[in-house]
Motif scaffolding. Structure first.
Motif, PDB file in Angstrom:
ATOM      1  N   TRP A  49      60.746  32.471  71.569  1.00 55.79           N
ATOM      2  CA  TRP A  49      62.141  32.055  71.701  1.00 55.79           C
ATOM      3  C   TRP A  49      62.247  30.744  72.508  1.00 55.79           C
ATOM      4  N   GLY A  50      61.248  29.879  72.333  1.00 54.03           N
ATOM      5  CA  GLY A  50      61.262  28.576  73.017  1.00 54.03           C
ATOM      6  C   GLY A  50      60.933  28.657  74.497  1.00 54.03           C
ATOM      7  N   LEU A  51      60.524  29.855  74.981  1.00 50.60           N
ATOM      8  CA  LEU A  51      60.233  30.031  76.409  1.00 50.60           C
ATOM      9  C   LEU A  51      58.744  30.344  76.590  1.00 50.60           C
ATOM     10  N   PRO A  52      58.123  29.825  77.670  1.00 52.00           N
ATOM     11  CA  PRO A  52      56.703  30.114  77.876  1.00 52.00           C
ATOM     12  C   PRO A  52      56.503  31.443  78.616  1.00 52.00           C
ATOM     13  N   PHE A  53      55.875  32.413  77.937  1.00 54.47           N
ATOM     14  CA  PHE A  53      55.598  33.716  78.553  1.00 54.47           C
ATOM     15  C   PHE A  53      54.147  33.793  78.997  1.00 54.47           C
ATOM     16  N   ARG A  54      53.935  34.140  80.272  1.00 54.92           N
ATOM     17  CA  ARG A  54      52.573  34.383  80.764  1.00 54.92           C
ATOM     18  C   ARG A  54      52.119  35.769  80.276  1.00 54.92           C
ATOM     19  N   LEU A  55      50.833  35.891  80.056  1.00 54.58           N
ATOM     20  CA  LEU A  55      50.275  37.128  79.495  1.00 54.58           C
ATOM     21  C   LEU A  55      49.134  37.625  80.361  1.00 54.58           C
ATOM     22  N   ASN A  56      48.859  38.933  80.275  1.00 54.40           N
ATOM     23  CA  ASN A  56      47.602  39.460  80.818  1.00 54.40           C
ATOM     24  C   ASN A  56      47.033  40.461  79.822  1.00 54.40           C
ATOM     25  N   GLU A  57      45.961  41.140  80.201  1.00 53.83           N
ATOM     26  CA  GLU A  57      45.278  41.992  79.226  1.00 53.83           C
ATOM     27  C   GLU A  57      46.140  43.188  78.800  1.00 53.83           C
ATOM     28  N   ALA A  58      47.184  43.498  79.564  1.00 54.92           N
ATOM     29  CA  ALA A  58      48.017  44.664  79.242  1.00 54.92           C
ATOM     30  C   ALA A  58      49.221  44.303  78.366  1.00 54.92           C
ATOM     31  N   THR A  59      49.460  43.010  78.158  1.00 55.24           N
ATOM     32  CA  THR A  59      50.658  42.620  77.405  1.00 55.24           C
ATOM     33  C   THR A  59      50.279  42.220  75.983  1.00 55.24           C
ATOM     34  N   LEU A  60      51.064  42.685  75.017  1.00 55.30           N
ATOM     35  CA  LEU A  60      50.930  42.187  73.645  1.00 55.30           C
ATOM     36  C   LEU A  60      51.270  40.692  73.663  1.00 55.30           C
ATOM     37  N   VAL A  61      50.613  39.921  72.807  1.00 56.89           N
ATOM     38  CA  VAL A  61      51.046  38.526  72.622  1.00 56.89           C
ATOM     39  C   VAL A  61      52.357  38.586  71.827  1.00 56.89           C
ATOM     40  N   PRO A  62      53.464  38.081  72.382  1.00 51.87           N
ATOM     41  CA  PRO A  62      54.713  38.158  71.620  1.00 51.87           C
ATOM     42  C   PRO A  62      54.592  37.377  70.307  1.00 51.87           C
ATOM     43  N   ARG A  63      55.144  37.963  69.229  1.00 56.35           N
ATOM     44  CA  ARG A  63      55.008  37.383  67.896  1.00 56.35           C
ATOM     45  C   ARG A  63      56.305  36.681  67.471  1.00 56.35           C
ATOM     46  N   ALA A  64      56.136  35.636  66.652  1.00 58.42           N
ATOM     47  CA  ALA A  64      57.305  34.926  66.120  1.00 58.42           C
ATOM     48  C   ALA A  64      58.202  35.886  65.325  1.00 58.42           C
ATOM     49  N   ASP A  65      57.607  36.873  64.624  1.00 61.90           N
ATOM     50  CA  ASP A  65      58.402  37.840  63.843  1.00 61.90           C
ATOM     51  C   ASP A  65      59.454  38.528  64.708  1.00 61.90           C
ATOM     52  N   THR A  66      59.104  38.743  65.968  1.00 59.15           N
ATOM     53  CA  THR A  66      59.987  39.492  66.861  1.00 59.15           C
ATOM     54  C   THR A  66      61.253  38.692  67.212  1.00 59.15           C
ATOM     55  N   GLU A  67      61.246  37.402  66.932  1.00 54.48           N
ATOM     56  CA  GLU A  67      62.473  36.622  67.159  1.00 54.48           C
ATOM     57  C   GLU A  67      63.611  37.105  66.255  1.00 54.48           C
ATOM     58  N   THR A  68      63.269  37.729  65.115  1.00 50.37           N
ATOM     59  CA  THR A  68      64.306  38.293  64.232  1.00 50.37           C
ATOM     60  C   THR A  68      65.079  39.394  64.964  1.00 50.37           C
ATOM     61  N   LEU A  69      64.372  40.157  65.783  1.00 51.17           N
ATOM     62  CA  LEU A  69      65.002  41.221  66.568  1.00 51.17           C
ATOM     63  C   LEU A  69      65.970  40.606  67.593  1.00 51.17           C
ATOM     64  N   VAL A  70      65.528  39.536  68.237  1.00 53.79           N
ATOM     65  CA  VAL A  70      66.397  38.845  69.208  1.00 53.79           C
ATOM     66  C   VAL A  70      67.647  38.318  68.500  1.00 53.79           C
ATOM     67  N   GLU A  71      67.467  37.738  67.323  1.00 51.72           N
ATOM     68  CA  GLU A  71      68.623  37.199  66.574  1.00 51.72           C
ATOM     69  C   GLU A  71      69.610  38.306  66.220  1.00 51.72           C
ATOM     70  N   THR A  72      69.107  39.456  65.794  1.00 45.97           N
ATOM     71  CA  THR A  72      69.978  40.583  65.416  1.00 45.97           C
ATOM     72  C   THR A  72      70.823  41.015  66.606  1.00 45.97           C
ATOM     73  N   VAL A  73      70.183  41.142  67.761  1.00 50.38           N
ATOM     74  CA  VAL A  73      70.911  41.601  68.947  1.00 50.38           C
ATOM     75  C   VAL A  73      71.904  40.531  69.410  1.00 50.38           C
ATOM     76  N   LEU A  74      71.527  39.269  69.333  1.00 43.01           N
ATOM     77  CA  LEU A  74      72.445  38.205  69.770  1.00 43.01           C
ATOM     78  C   LEU A  74      73.696  38.169  68.894  1.00 43.01           C
ATOM     79  N   ALA A  75      73.508  38.363  67.579  1.00 41.00           N
ATOM     80  CA  ALA A  75      74.657  38.329  66.668  1.00 41.00           C
ATOM     81  C   ALA A  75      75.649  39.413  67.069  1.00 41.00           C
ATOM     82  N   GLU A  76      75.134  40.593  67.420  1.00 41.86           N
ATOM     83  CA  GLU A  76      76.004  41.697  67.837  1.00 41.86           C
ATOM     84  C   GLU A  76      76.618  41.412  69.218  1.00 41.86           C
ATOM     85  N   ALA A  77      75.792  40.922  70.126  1.00 36.70           N
ATOM     86  CA  ALA A  77      76.272  40.692  71.499  1.00 36.70           C
ATOM     87  C   ALA A  77      77.427  39.704  71.489  1.00 36.70           C
ATOM     88  N   ARG A  78      77.376  38.734  70.595  1.00 34.96           N
ATOM     89  CA  ARG A  78      78.432  37.712  70.577  1.00 34.96           C
ATOM     90  C   ARG A  78      79.730  38.257  69.997  1.00 34.96           C
TER      91      ARG A  78
END
Ligand code: SAM
Length: 302
Positions: free
Chosen positions: A81-110
């Motif tokens: 989402w245009g933001l730099p996320f730090r990672l460690n061995e316990a975190t999934l690498v966030p995927r571009a596909d997951t931005e669709t989920l953010v878009e869905t929630v933002l559309a509702e939130a607005r």
């Protein structure tokens, strides 16, 4: 001793020979990181000699990439989402596909008024919740995960990205979490069938945490467990939004409907793959506005 340009060409050939897809792109990103330069700087300095320290770092990065370690793991960071996320061995690498989920929630939130409270179930690096809070200045949120190490990174990301005052991260199993109710519950849960994990690309299988991947025998265990908890966690008429695997849209839609959710829809990502299943808790009628009309009708006829 070689120039930036020569080092890049040699690295591309080395990664390509090792079967790394996108060898040229990965080589450029890793060289930029090793030399502390942006991509434009690499081009500008193509015929300069590569300093010895940068060369040694670059070589170490390439050796790791050749064994299948993804670029995001080597650098310990991934943009989402245009933001730099730090990672460690316990975190999934966030995927571009997951931005669709953010878009869905933002559309509702607005569409909703007032400050929203959002729960991110299985928050990992905090990517989804932090992206949402970065867009919704009045919203507050909670992220839960069973990995303390992932939560530590999520808290750090929230600090670095300026939303820590509106975010809380708790160690909790989604099978048992309870507390307050939320306006929106969002989750990208583990959804890979246990039997499919061995066949995943080595970048995922060997480097993403299995806790973040394993969705049980049919890949749907986490959806069932989370749905069973939602009556305690999601306000009536609240929005639920799940990320799903490419072939799970219809099944998760059915699970949500069986759990009493209304207007359950499946949205595709940019690659036209079914990716998000969302719906509303409890009230009848379509989206929030219409649901109010339905209530009005009930009052009149009753
Ligand atoms: C697919 S990852 C998603 C991470 C992050 N939300 C993202 O989209 O990049 C799933 C997350 O769920 C967490 N998790 C797995 N089992 C859990 C459980 N029983 N309760 C809470 N979280 C769990 C994992 O630790 C992992 O961080």
């Amino acid at each position: 001793v070689s120039t930036f340009g020569e080092a890049l060409l040699a690295a591309r050939a080395r990664l390509g020979a090792a079967g790394v897809a996108n060898a040229g792109l990965d080589a450029r990103i890793l060289l930029g990181a090793a030399a502390g330069l942006e991509q434009a700087g690499l081009i500008a300095r193509a015929s300069d000699l590569l300093p010895a320290l940068a060369e040694a770092r670059f070589d170490a990065h390439l050796s790791r990439r050749i064994t299948g370690e993804p670029v995001a793991r080597i650098l310990g960071e991934q943009e989402f989402w245009g933001l730099p996320f730090r990672l460690n061995e316990a975190t999934l690498v966030p995927r571009a596909d997951t931005e669709t989920l953010v878009e869905t929630v933002l559309a509702e939130a607005r569409r909703r008024r007032g400050p929203l409270r959002i729960l991110d179930v299985g928050t990992g690096s905090g990517a989804i919740l932090i992206a949402l809070l970065s867009e919704l200045g009045e919203a507050e949120g909670v992220g839960i995960d069973v990995s303390e190490a992932a939560l530590a990174m999520a808290r750090r990301n929230a600090e670095r990205l300026g939303v820590a005052e509106r975010a809380a991260f708790y160690l909790a199993d989604f099978a048992a979490y309870s507390g307050e109710t939320f306006d929106i519950v969002v989750s990208n849960p583990p959804y890979v069938r246990s039997g499919d994990i061995a066949g995943l690309a080595r970048e995922v299988r060997d480097h993403d945490p299995h806790l973040a991947l394993d969705g049980g025998d049919d890949g749907l265990a986490a959806y069932r467990t989370i749905l069973a908890r939602l009556p305690d966690l999601l306000a009536p008429d609240g929005l639920l939004a799940f990320e799903v695997g490419h072939d799970q849209g219809v099944q998760v839609q059915s699970l949500c409907e069986a759990a009493g959710f209304r207007d359950v829809t499946v949205c595709a990502d940019l690659a036209a793959t079914p990716r998000v299943v969302s719906g509303y808790r409890g009230m009848s009628g379509s989206r929030r506005g219409n649901a109010k009309i339905e209530l009005g009708k009930l009052r009149i006829t009753g």
